[in-house]
Design a protein around this motif. Sequence first.
Motif, PDB file in Angstrom:
ATOM      1  N   LEU A   1      28.111  49.298  54.476  1.00 52.27           N
ATOM      2  CA  LEU A   1      28.279  50.614  55.008  1.00 52.27           C
ATOM      3  C   LEU A   1      27.995  50.740  56.364  1.00 52.27           C
ATOM      4  O   LEU A   1      28.320  51.891  57.214  1.00 52.27           O
ATOM      5  CB  LEU A   1      27.278  51.353  54.074  1.00 52.27           C
ATOM      6  CG  LEU A   1      27.994  51.419  52.560  1.00 52.27           C
ATOM      7  CD1 LEU A   1      26.944  52.287  51.636  1.00 52.27           C
ATOM      8  CD2 LEU A   1      29.401  51.673  52.425  1.00 52.27           C
ATOM      9  N   ASP A   2      26.897  50.065  56.981  1.00 53.55           N
ATOM     10  CA  ASP A   2      26.588  50.206  58.447  1.00 53.55           C
ATOM     11  C   ASP A   2      27.645  49.877  59.267  1.00 53.55           C
ATOM     12  O   ASP A   2      27.891  50.590  60.347  1.00 53.55           O
ATOM     13  CB  ASP A   2      25.300  49.479  58.729  1.00 53.55           C
ATOM     14  CG  ASP A   2      25.380  47.798  58.077  1.00 53.55           C
ATOM     15  OD1 ASP A   2      26.488  47.555  57.278  1.00 53.55           O
ATOM     16  OD2 ASP A   2      24.575  46.982  58.556  1.00 53.55           O
TER      17      ASP A   2
ATOM     18  N   VAL B   1      20.351  47.180  59.869  1.00 57.67           N
ATOM     19  CA  VAL B   1      21.376  48.338  59.414  1.00 57.67           C
ATOM     20  C   VAL B   1      21.116  49.617  60.080  1.00 57.67           C
ATOM     21  O   VAL B   1      22.342  49.886  60.820  1.00 57.67           O
ATOM     22  CB  VAL B   1      21.136  48.776  58.176  1.00 57.67           C
ATOM     23  CG1 VAL B   1      21.575  49.909  57.365  1.00 57.67           C
ATOM     24  CG2 VAL B   1      21.388  47.689  56.935  1.00 57.67           C
ATOM     25  N   ALA B   2      20.104  49.856  60.749  1.00 56.17           N
ATOM     26  CA  ALA B   2      20.059  51.103  61.596  1.00 56.17           C
ATOM     27  C   ALA B   2      20.776  51.015  62.944  1.00 56.17           C
ATOM     28  O   ALA B   2      21.445  51.834  63.518  1.00 56.17           O
ATOM     29  CB  ALA B   2      18.517  51.483  61.762  1.00 56.17           C
TER      30      ALA B   2
ATOM     31  N   VAL C   1      22.370  56.884  52.730  1.00 59.64           N
ATOM     32  CA  VAL C   1      23.152  56.005  52.891  1.00 59.64           C
ATOM     33  C   VAL C   1      22.756  54.556  53.438  1.00 59.64           C
ATOM     34  O   VAL C   1      23.299  53.442  53.066  1.00 59.64           O
ATOM     35  CB  VAL C   1      24.600  56.493  53.407  1.00 59.64           C
ATOM     36  CG1 VAL C   1      24.226  56.648  54.944  1.00 59.64           C
ATOM     37  CG2 VAL C   1      25.889  55.345  53.131  1.00 59.64           C
ATOM     38  N   LEU C   2      21.942  54.639  54.382  1.00 57.98           N
ATOM     39  CA  LEU C   2      21.281  53.677  55.116  1.00 57.98           C
ATOM     40  C   LEU C   2      20.345  52.584  54.260  1.00 57.98           C
ATOM     41  O   LEU C   2      20.115  51.410  54.217  1.00 57.98           O
ATOM     42  CB  LEU C   2      20.667  53.945  56.468  1.00 57.98           C
ATOM     43  CG  LEU C   2      21.592  54.495  57.541  1.00 57.98           C
ATOM     44  CD1 LEU C   2      20.778  54.527  58.690  1.00 57.98           C
ATOM     45  CD2 LEU C   2      23.010  53.905  57.713  1.00 57.98           C
ATOM     46  N   LEU C   3      19.531  53.602  53.476  1.00 59.73           N
ATOM     47  CA  LEU C   3      18.735  52.527  52.618  1.00 59.73           C
ATOM     48  C   LEU C   3      19.716  51.833  51.425  1.00 59.73           C
ATOM     49  O   LEU C   3      19.485  50.999  50.948  1.00 59.73           O
ATOM     50  CB  LEU C   3      18.018  53.602  51.792  1.00 59.73           C
ATOM     51  CG  LEU C   3      16.648  54.170  52.681  1.00 59.73           C
ATOM     52  CD1 LEU C   3      15.829  55.080  52.078  1.00 59.73           C
ATOM     53  CD2 LEU C   3      15.855  52.965  53.340  1.00 59.73           C
ATOM     54  N   ARG C   4      21.021  52.580  51.030  1.00 62.38           N
ATOM     55  CA  ARG C   4      21.761  51.759  50.193  1.00 62.38           C
ATOM     56  C   ARG C   4      22.346  50.694  50.730  1.00 62.38           C
ATOM     57  O   ARG C   4      22.384  49.649  50.359  1.00 62.38           O
ATOM     58  CB  ARG C   4      22.665  52.833  49.673  1.00 62.38           C
ATOM     59  CG  ARG C   4      22.161  54.098  48.920  1.00 62.38           C
ATOM     60  CD  ARG C   4      23.180  54.894  47.940  1.00 62.38           C
ATOM     61  NE  ARG C   4      24.658  54.873  48.458  1.00 62.38           N
ATOM     62  CZ  ARG C   4      25.018  56.489  48.881  1.00 62.38           C
ATOM     63  NH1 ARG C   4      24.044  57.410  48.952  1.00 62.38           N
ATOM     64  NH2 ARG C   4      26.322  56.474  49.247  1.00 62.38           N
ATOM     65  N   ALA C   5      22.624  50.792  52.013  1.00 61.22           N
ATOM     66  CA  ALA C   5      23.198  49.583  52.845  1.00 61.22           C
ATOM     67  C   ALA C   5      22.207  48.669  52.962  1.00 61.22           C
ATOM     68  O   ALA C   5      22.404  47.502  52.808  1.00 61.22           O
ATOM     69  CB  ALA C   5      23.533  49.990  54.325  1.00 61.22           C
ATOM     70  N   THR C   6      20.908  49.014  53.066  1.00 56.38           N
ATOM     71  CA  THR C   6      19.797  48.137  53.245  1.00 56.38           C
ATOM     72  C   THR C   6      19.683  47.125  51.935  1.00 56.38           C
ATOM     73  O   THR C   6      19.571  46.047  51.857  1.00 56.38           O
ATOM     74  CB  THR C   6      18.379  48.647  53.740  1.00 56.38           C
ATOM     75  OG1 THR C   6      18.801  49.651  55.023  1.00 56.38           O
ATOM     76  CG2 THR C   6      17.131  47.695  53.840  1.00 56.38           C
ATOM     77  N   ARG C   7      19.616  48.101  50.976  1.00 59.10           N
ATOM     78  CA  ARG C   7      19.610  47.264  49.535  1.00 59.10           C
ATOM     79  C   ARG C   7      20.460  46.349  49.072  1.00 59.10           C
ATOM     80  O   ARG C   7      20.612  45.311  48.667  1.00 59.10           O
ATOM     81  CB  ARG C   7      19.405  48.397  48.213  1.00 59.10           C
ATOM     82  CG  ARG C   7      17.939  48.905  48.160  1.00 59.10           C
ATOM     83  CD  ARG C   7      17.873  49.693  47.133  1.00 59.10           C
ATOM     84  NE  ARG C   7      16.959  50.911  47.577  1.00 59.10           N
ATOM     85  CZ  ARG C   7      17.385  52.206  47.823  1.00 59.10           C
ATOM     86  NH1 ARG C   7      18.261  52.650  47.607  1.00 59.10           N
ATOM     87  NH2 ARG C   7      16.437  53.105  47.907  1.00 59.10           N
TER      88      ARG C   7
END
Lengths: 878, 227
Positions: free
Chosen positions: A398-399, A698-699, A738-744
């Motif tokens: 997603l990133d 991701v960030a 959404v960025l934490l979802r991408a991280t997971r």
Amino acid sequence: MPEPIPAPPDLAPLPAPLAAWFARRGWQPHPHQRAVLAAARAGRSALLLAPTGAGKTLAGFLPTLADLAETPRPGLHTLYVSPLKALAADIARNLERPIAEAGLAITLDVRTGDTDQASRRRQREAPPNILLTTPESLALLLSFPDSARLFADLRTVVVDEIHALAGTKRGDQLALCLARLGTLAPGAVRIGLSATAPWPDHLAAFLSADGRGTGVERIAAPPGAAPAIEIRLPEGPLPWSGHMGLMAAEAIYRLIRAHRSTIVFVNTRAQAELVFAALWRLNDDALPIALHHGSLARDQRLKVEAAMARGELRAVVATSSLDLGIDWGEVDLVVQVGAPKGVSRLLQRIGRANHRWDEPSRAVLVPANRFELLECLCALDGVREGALDGDPSPPGGLDVLAQHVMGTVCAGPIHPDELYAEVTRAAPYRDLARRDFDDVVRFVEDGGYALSAYERYRRLFRDAEGRLHLADERAARRWRLNIGTIVEAPLLKVKLGRGFGGATLGEIEEYFVSLLNPGDTFLFAGRLLRFDRLRETVVECSPAHGDDPKVPAYAGGRLPLTTYLADRVRALLQDRRRWQGLPADVAEWLELQRRRSRLPGPADLLVETFPRGGRWFLVAYCFEGRNAHQTLGMLLTRRMERAGFRPLGFVATDYVLAVWSAAEPRDVARLFDEEMLGEDLEEWMAESSLLKRTFRHVAVIAGLVERNHLGGAKTGRQVTVNTDLIYDVLRKYEPDHVLLRATRADAARGLVDVGRVALMLRRARGRIVHMALSRVSPLAVPVLLEVGKEHVATGEGQDALLAEAEAAQLLAEARGEADPPAVTPPPLRAERPVHPVHRANVARDRKRRPGGIALGTQGRATLRTIRSRRQASLPLPE
Amino acid sequence: MTAAPVHLLGERLMLDPAGALWWPARRLLAIADLHLEKGSALAARGSLVPPYDSRATLERLTRLVRLYRPERLLLLGDSFHDPKGAARLGAAEREALAALSRLTAITWLAGNHDPGTAEEVHEPPLTFRHVPRGETGEVAGHLHPKAAVTVRGAWVARPCFVADSRRVLLPAFGAYTGGLDVRDPAIRSLFPRGARVFLLGKDRLFSFPLAAAAPLSEPAAKAMSGA
């Protein structure tokens, strides 16, 4: 795998100039080359799976050359995308020849990160017929408002080394760009070039216009001659542990001497440095032997590659930095030192030798220890059976999508519905949920936070029809500065000598430097260096002599064992008949294990516990690769802590996990319960430096923080914030962002590899075989030998480490050994025009360290361990 | 949470692992560099970081005030990231600040980022100010000290207090505040005879001699000091 398709000759006739060129050289297009031409002429896309040396590149360009030979015209006709800048440049050179010799009026140009501004502008104003580029440069091109005009007449897209891109973040980026091209130039055919790959369907989907493989013809070149591979073992007992394989240095040296040109592949940069040093110690003939790895200065690497291309080198010691790329016809032997880790990877590496596909590639495998021998044998069996391994591509990041959404809006307004339809035509995003897409768009618009505090700082706005527009042209410039999906570790330049005159040898992890004291010596770029001082971003060094250097180790350098190969190793352990082919000491070792404990089965999970040296050991034979074992170790020690077993540390190898504790672990099956992945995982994720590093990547990719600023540093004001701090705050206040979802999602793979842990725990449910032993088992010996060498971690985290450091410091003070007070400092400056914290923060976010990852064994390996041992060839088991 | 005692000119001060200094004899709590609204300051520059930093900082501050029940809360400057920070503060955060001021008397010292009601506060024998001047008996912030230690090949870095018998430097308290290596001359020169650093932990502080700190290696800081 599809059968080779002989093309009907009438469907793919070559235009006269090209036919004449082939005839003059006495060549015939291969059937697979004709098949690609026929597909493209019929307006169909094609995926060509071919071994190295089968004329893939020419196959990819034949349709373009034929079309432009028949109908010369200006404008961009063909876009070629390669994962490597160097490959794009090399292909350009190789294409110029047939174009010139056949007298074709075709223009071509390269556009990569190295292309200067003037050429870039010219390429957009008067595009060449063929443009050779990389995924990043293509994304950049697509972000300009004139991209629709530039690509309007595009007829062909050639994607090279597609197997190396699919399934990576760069692949996600490229797939999204292909989807964009599908909108701008719907008529263009796509030609994918791939090494023989295990998942042709995935590659066809990746290439296709709908992301599902529709309309892509699969063309397979006939397989090349089977490679001739053998395994070399040191004479005498095979080592129990260690990964460097330095005992084989003399055997490798003899092989180099007996061949024209050899690539010696190793698994890590540290190993490359050590093997290179060991070879030069033996190099009485002063053979030209070079070193190539990703940390070396670019000039240095290019020099080695050029010397290689000219056939001037007898050997190059290389990491995966040479896995892909330019073909060197001179190489007639590949040596793989250490375990191959995967069948496909081994084949890829072996294919670097001998680029004539009708002659066998020659390769020698040099395992460094017993488990590696088993792995080598299984990989060889896999190669013989034509098996391929590797994981199917995960869903797109997603990133990366966030970066693409911004880039697309930079090119012009677009409605979210339209954009959603477009991105779901990219294979990695074909199952993208609308909710995820909308969250990504909202993130790009204003950060996408539940607390809508940033209304006035929006990057995008929506017009009356709901189309997305760029709010501020500066945002586009910032986006272009930060494009790309490769986030580099914080690196410092290594220079020989002081000041500006020093030669740059390469770059080194900042983290490694923080462990060095002035005067420490280390091996880098094939030299022994003494660390003098750190000045700005430069590690100043001088040549050194002596022994016992440190070696820069890179935590992420080792690829984990593939599931496929792990399964084969398990099967070999179970099949006693096949042990006859093993060296006697290895067969005896397995036999002893069978009698004392038992052998890990194909479907169970063997866990042994035994006391030793006043501690209890728990050894789990998971065979899930080092990354997954590390994560499992972190989680398991947390559970053991709660269960009162007082775990003290753990060590992970590719094959097993060993945990030691003060109390005897009981009820072992419960310890391995899947519930480990609930709260324990969440808790661990909160403070794991691996997760923080994943979040940082991701960030950066999503554009939350910038790696390059638009003159931001000039103001002296803090313009960035440490992503670790953002991670903490975001986890607390918006855990579903959404960025934490991408991280997971990223943590499910790669360095954290939670996905593999989860699969293993599910598979092992009800099948855990606990052997409570009175003493160490034979199979556990290798991992126990790693204790004290490998990174030892406890699940307790950083505070426990701080407490330990504090205790050690107190003890040193009590003994009167503590450091003397700091040297007399310079006088305090009266005024400070720029706030030092701001400078530091600007610097830090540019140069983030990967917190708390320790050096492995490699860090302490010494040259003394190199012994000249006689080597012998191993007769392979049938 | 276990606070560690230090003595400064005969006064007993408690260093709290949350990053606050507690002076029991005067019931005074000192905290440095909140940098409220740093998030929105970054957002204005196009970096849309999560807008929860002020909330996080004020929640931690409120917890400390409830714990120590100080008569006086000294905020040692840079309480807002920039002069316009206060204007950007959200309604909930304004209310949190108002609630705080009902619990204790807040003194806002001036920082280099924001105006305050006072340049410094003399509370003999100690002086509280934003930028340390090298005077004896001062408690200051501004420098955001942070220290690293290495242990068994691992590396751990934390914000920290720096203290000797003459002065105490406070770590930055804000959720988005970074740190400066305690080995930087800007900090080291304040402690010519050495000092102790107290690294913030979850439940307690971890103490080391300043000289034992490992490099935080933020080398570009030095590169830019000439600019």
